[in-house]
Design a protein around this motif. Sequence first.
Motif, PDB file in Angstrom:
ATOM      1  N   UNK A  66      15.883  17.285  73.214  1.00  0.00           N
ATOM      2  CA  UNK A  66      16.279  16.070  73.875  1.00  0.00           C
ATOM      3  C   UNK A  66      17.316  16.395  74.956  1.00  0.00           C
TER       4      UNK A  66
ATOM      5  N   UNK B 159      22.130   5.864  81.677  1.00  0.00           N
ATOM      6  CA  UNK B 159      21.892   7.129  80.988  1.00  0.00           C
ATOM      7  C   UNK B 159      20.906   6.910  79.857  1.00  0.00           C
TER       8      UNK B 159
ATOM      9  N   UNK C  93      18.461   9.193  76.748  1.00  0.00           N
ATOM     10  CA  UNK C  93      18.139  10.471  76.116  1.00  0.00           C
ATOM     11  C   UNK C  93      16.632  10.532  75.937  1.00  0.00           C
TER      12      UNK C  93
ATOM     13  N   UNK D  19      25.664   2.731  73.616  1.00  0.00           N
ATOM     14  CA  UNK D  19      24.862   3.714  74.351  1.00  0.00           C
ATOM     15  C   UNK D  19      24.323   4.773  73.383  1.00  0.00           C
ATOM     16  N   UNK D  20      23.052   5.100  73.546  1.00  0.00           N
ATOM     17  CA  UNK D  20      22.437   6.108  72.672  1.00  0.00           C
ATOM     18  C   UNK D  20      23.040   7.479  72.985  1.00  0.00           C
ATOM     19  N   UNK D  21      23.539   8.136  71.945  1.00  0.00           N
ATOM     20  CA  UNK D  21      24.162   9.452  72.143  1.00  0.00           C
ATOM     21  C   UNK D  21      23.383  10.573  71.454  1.00  0.00           C
ATOM     22  N   UNK D  22      22.443  10.195  70.598  1.00  0.00           N
ATOM     23  CA  UNK D  22      21.668  11.207  69.879  1.00  0.00           C
ATOM     24  C   UNK D  22      20.338  10.587  69.460  1.00  0.00           C
ATOM     25  N   UNK D  23      19.290  11.391  69.553  1.00  0.00           N
ATOM     26  CA  UNK D  23      17.958  10.843  69.284  1.00  0.00           C
ATOM     27  C   UNK D  23      17.076  11.895  68.602  1.00  0.00           C
TER      28      UNK D  23
END
Lengths: 75, 131
Positions: free
Chosen positions: A1, A14, A16, B41-45
Amino acid sequence: MIKVTVGNNVKRESMIVDANTTLRQAFEAANIDYASGVSNLDGATLQPGDLDKTFTDFGITEKTFLFSVIKANNA
Amino acid sequence: MAKITVVGSMVIVRSSLTLEEIALVEKHRPEALAIKDEEGEVIFKVGTTEGVGAIGTYGVSFGESSRDDKKNAVVTLGIADLGENEDIREIIADELGAPLAKLNKIESGIAEVIEGIKAEKQAVIDAITIA
């Protein structure tokens, strides 16, 4: 990712995404119009065909900036 | 909880989930595979990909399944320039500790999500009439 900051002159976000995502998919996921501006990846201008390449194809492994910049006349 | 196996200079990270389960959640409840910060906010996926997969600061991509009957999703990593006297456990903990902790956190709550998706899917299937 990888972390991709996608935007244009007026907005940015932003996200991911998987590194095998194409640049076009990233633009579309962020709802950015990439047809009416100059697209660049980390400041480097993209060429025709580049939008269908993946971030992996460009060697991006961690994070990157993807922008479509509209240049106004006489600016 | 994800398990780690070291073979030579290869590190195999094995999820408790199958590739199909991850793909199912990715399609129907992608937010369940993400960790967000205080601002949303998405920080890890966690997700699926093509190829051997990858682990990094921003997430884990699984691309292959284990060869046994469990078919767990796996990521295969290479560790280059490993000295003979270096402690591989220490190196893995240093390099992969943070993303693996986040992966475990996501995996811990995913069983209920999968059950929910399957129940919803079954309800739709049961409501279909073939005329």
